[in-house]
Design a protein around this motif. Structure first.
Motif, PDB file in Angstrom:
ATOM      1  N   PHE A 248       0.835  -1.197   0.000  1.00 29.08           N
ATOM      2  CA  PHE A 248       0.000   0.000   0.000  1.00 29.08           C
ATOM      3  C   PHE A 248       0.872   1.250   0.000  1.00 29.08           C
ATOM      4  O   PHE A 248       1.985   1.249   0.517  1.00 29.08           O
ATOM      5  CB  PHE A 248      -0.936  -0.016   1.212  1.00 29.08           C
ATOM      6  CG  PHE A 248      -1.779  -1.265   1.288  1.00 29.08           C
ATOM      7  CD1 PHE A 248      -2.938  -1.377   0.537  1.00 29.08           C
ATOM      8  CD2 PHE A 248      -1.398  -2.330   2.087  1.00 29.08           C
ATOM      9  CE1 PHE A 248      -3.710  -2.535   0.588  1.00 29.08           C
ATOM     10  CE2 PHE A 248      -2.159  -3.486   2.148  1.00 29.08           C
ATOM     11  CZ  PHE A 248      -3.320  -3.589   1.395  1.00 29.08           C
TER      12      PHE A 248
ATOM     13  N   GLU B 107      -4.105  -0.052   8.322  1.00 27.99           N
ATOM     14  CA  GLU B 107      -4.855  -1.280   8.616  1.00 27.99           C
ATOM     15  C   GLU B 107      -3.986  -2.507   8.341  1.00 27.99           C
ATOM     16  O   GLU B 107      -3.987  -3.468   9.111  1.00 27.99           O
ATOM     17  CB  GLU B 107      -6.125  -1.335   7.770  1.00 27.99           C
ATOM     18  CG  GLU B 107      -6.990  -2.543   8.045  1.00 27.99           C
ATOM     19  CD  GLU B 107      -8.193  -2.631   7.123  1.00 27.99           C
ATOM     20  OE1 GLU B 107      -8.848  -3.687   7.168  1.00 27.99           O
ATOM     21  OE2 GLU B 107      -8.472  -1.669   6.366  1.00 27.99           O
TER      22      GLU B 107
ATOM     23  N   LYS C 273      -5.410   2.282   4.171  1.00 26.16           N
ATOM     24  CA  LYS C 273      -5.315   0.818   4.069  1.00 26.16           C
ATOM     25  C   LYS C 273      -3.958   0.336   4.583  1.00 26.16           C
ATOM     26  O   LYS C 273      -3.840  -0.759   5.091  1.00 26.16           O
ATOM     27  CB  LYS C 273      -5.497   0.353   2.619  1.00 26.16           C
ATOM     28  CG  LYS C 273      -6.902   0.023   2.226  1.00 26.16           C
ATOM     29  CD  LYS C 273      -7.317  -1.267   2.853  1.00 26.16           C
ATOM     30  CE  LYS C 273      -8.177  -2.063   1.896  1.00 26.16           C
ATOM     31  NZ  LYS C 273      -8.702  -3.244   2.520  1.00 26.16           N
TER      32      LYS C 273
END
Length: 151
Positions: A38, A47, A44
């Motif tokens: 990412f 996460e 994201k």
């Protein structure tokens, strides 16, 4: 047991833990959730960093309670629970952490508060634990030998 079930669900493990299947699932999850996939600043990515830490922790945890791992360490565990006394213990949730005089520490999962209170009130705690806890509950070695020195 909540922690065990969470990790089993994460790795899609049904009943018994097979180390070969676990390793394959681990590799696939790490590929899927690796933070480097990412862009910097992407939500994201944050996460993915959290998930990758959880995947790594879960993998090491499940390996430590796998039947193959327990079988490989059974001799050492048997020696510890038969020859070494209890140095200290603590209970949190349904997990009993027992530190032995030889420096090893084991976690026992599913030990409820009522049983913990019986252990505390027992006049022979090591004997009580040996009869009712050590071979009755799911366990794992949680800390490597820290070689406790007599004061």
């Amino acid at each position: 047991m909540k922690r065990v079930n969470e990790y089993k669900k994460l790795f899609n493990v049904e009943k018994e833990i097979d180390l070969k299947q676990l390793k394959t699932a681990y590799r696939n999850l790490v590929k899927e959730w690796h933070p480097d996939k990412f862009q910097e600043g992407d939500e994201k990515r944050e996460e993915a960093e959290i998930m990758s830490r959880q995947i790594i922790d879960g993998y090491h945890f499940l390996v430590s309670i796998a039947p193959e791992t327990k079988a490989a360490n059974l001799e050492e565990y048997t020696k510890t629970i038969n020859e070494s006394g209890i140095a200290d213990f603590q209970h949190k949730g349904n997990v009993l952490e027992v530190s032995f005089l030889d420096g090893t520490t084991y976690e026992y999962f599913g030990v409820n508060k009522a049983l913990y209170i019986k252990l505390i009130n027992s006049d022979r705690q090591f004997r009580f634990a040996k009869r009712t806890i050590f071979n009755s509950f799911l366990y794992r070695k949680s800390k490597k030998d820290t070689a406790m020195q007599p004061a």
